[in-house]
Design an enzyme around this catalytic site. Sequence first.
Site, PDB file in Angstrom:
ATOM      1  N   ASN A   1       0.894  -1.152   0.000  1.00 51.73           N
ATOM      2  CA  ASN A   1       0.000   0.000   0.000  1.00 51.73           C
ATOM      3  C   ASN A   1       0.938   1.209   0.000  1.00 51.73           C
ATOM      4  O   ASN A   1       1.598   1.491   1.001  1.00 51.73           O
ATOM      5  CB  ASN A   1      -0.889  -0.056   1.253  1.00 51.73           C
TER       6      ASN A   1
ATOM      7  N   CYS B   1      -2.977   6.370   6.088  1.00 49.67           N
ATOM      8  CA  CYS B   1      -4.185   6.007   6.823  1.00 49.67           C
ATOM      9  C   CYS B   1      -3.949   5.551   8.254  1.00 49.67           C
ATOM     10  O   CYS B   1      -3.783   6.357   9.137  1.00 49.67           O
ATOM     11  CB  CYS B   1      -5.014   4.985   6.044  1.00 49.67           C
TER      12      CYS B   1
ATOM     13  N   ASN C   1      -8.598   5.835   3.854  1.00 46.27           N
ATOM     14  CA  ASN C   1      -9.914   5.237   3.571  1.00 46.27           C
ATOM     15  C   ASN C   1     -10.372   4.692   4.913  1.00 46.27           C
ATOM     16  O   ASN C   1      -9.883   3.656   5.367  1.00 46.27           O
ATOM     17  CB  ASN C   1      -9.811   4.034   2.619  1.00 46.27           C
TER      18      ASN C   1
END
Length: 321
Positions: free
Chosen positions: A107, A168, A193
């Site tokens: 990610n 995040c 998110n």
Amino acid sequence: MSRIVTVGAAQTGPIQRRDTRAEVVERLIALLRQGAGAGCDLVVFPELALTTFFPRWWVDDRAEFDHFFETEMPGPDTQPLFDEAARLGIGFHLGYAELTPEGQHFNTAIVVDRHGTTIGKYRKVHLPGHHDHQPWREFQHLERYYFDPGEGFGVFAGFGGVLGLAICNDRRWSETYRVLGLQGCELAMIGYNTPIHYAPDPSQDVLQGFHNRLCLQSGAYQNGMWVVGVAKAGDEEGCDLLGESAIFAPSGEVAAACSTVGDELVVAECDLDLCADYKDTLFDFGYYRRPEAYGPITDQKGVIVPPEVAAALEDPGGEGT
Ligand code: CDT
């Protein structure tokens, strides 16, 4: 003196599974153009900004989801974003799923300068959720299944200052900001998110916005840095994602904040020299920090209650009662 970087927090609304990369890139380009019109030097997009948040679904064979990953950056679908940014002369931050030639899945977030050159890359360190299929949940959070963990927090020179990246869930950990702060970070970019519903403890659902702001604000203040938190928001495949993208000053104050859960750009003039107001005073790390007192921060992972404290609590009538 002032070193002003005009930053656009480019929140996006939801990205559905049926949306193509080309459609999504068009939306990002529209935000980029809006940013250029507003005088931005740098536009910050969210975590996994090119696809729906696919870790919400389980597939038996992980490779079935490799199509959500980028094998090159820029690739054919993302080149138009790089081209338009270079044409406009503004930089950007982008989060995406990365598949390396060695088969590792990350990610990832990058920062690109105003000429279209990638000047910084970061792979998410704190992977939240779970690694196994948990059918009792309304939706999965399988980041620990789909991604390999990144190895650390680096900083990069860009836009006249020291830039840092985190992604995040990293924003909930004070270690993230402090490791960046110890490297002189003046502007941290953090895409997210965040599902409003937290299955292991739904009592936290109503607090999602509060916790988001609490973490970003305190990270900014305690390290004397600008923090740009940018959401992918709204109803994505039936999952409600938090908005509330915002830019926080080194004082911890809100400099700009989104008010919708759709594609929305808010802008702040970030004076990097304001960081010194905090870095050179209350949070003068070199003068005040006491690393010799912080051993457990790096020496241990989980909680260890000292045995004498545990024993005192178990002793009826003793000190702990
Ligand atoms: N994307 C991401 O890291 N989301 C997490 C959800 C935590 S609950 C599994 C977050 O910290 O916002």
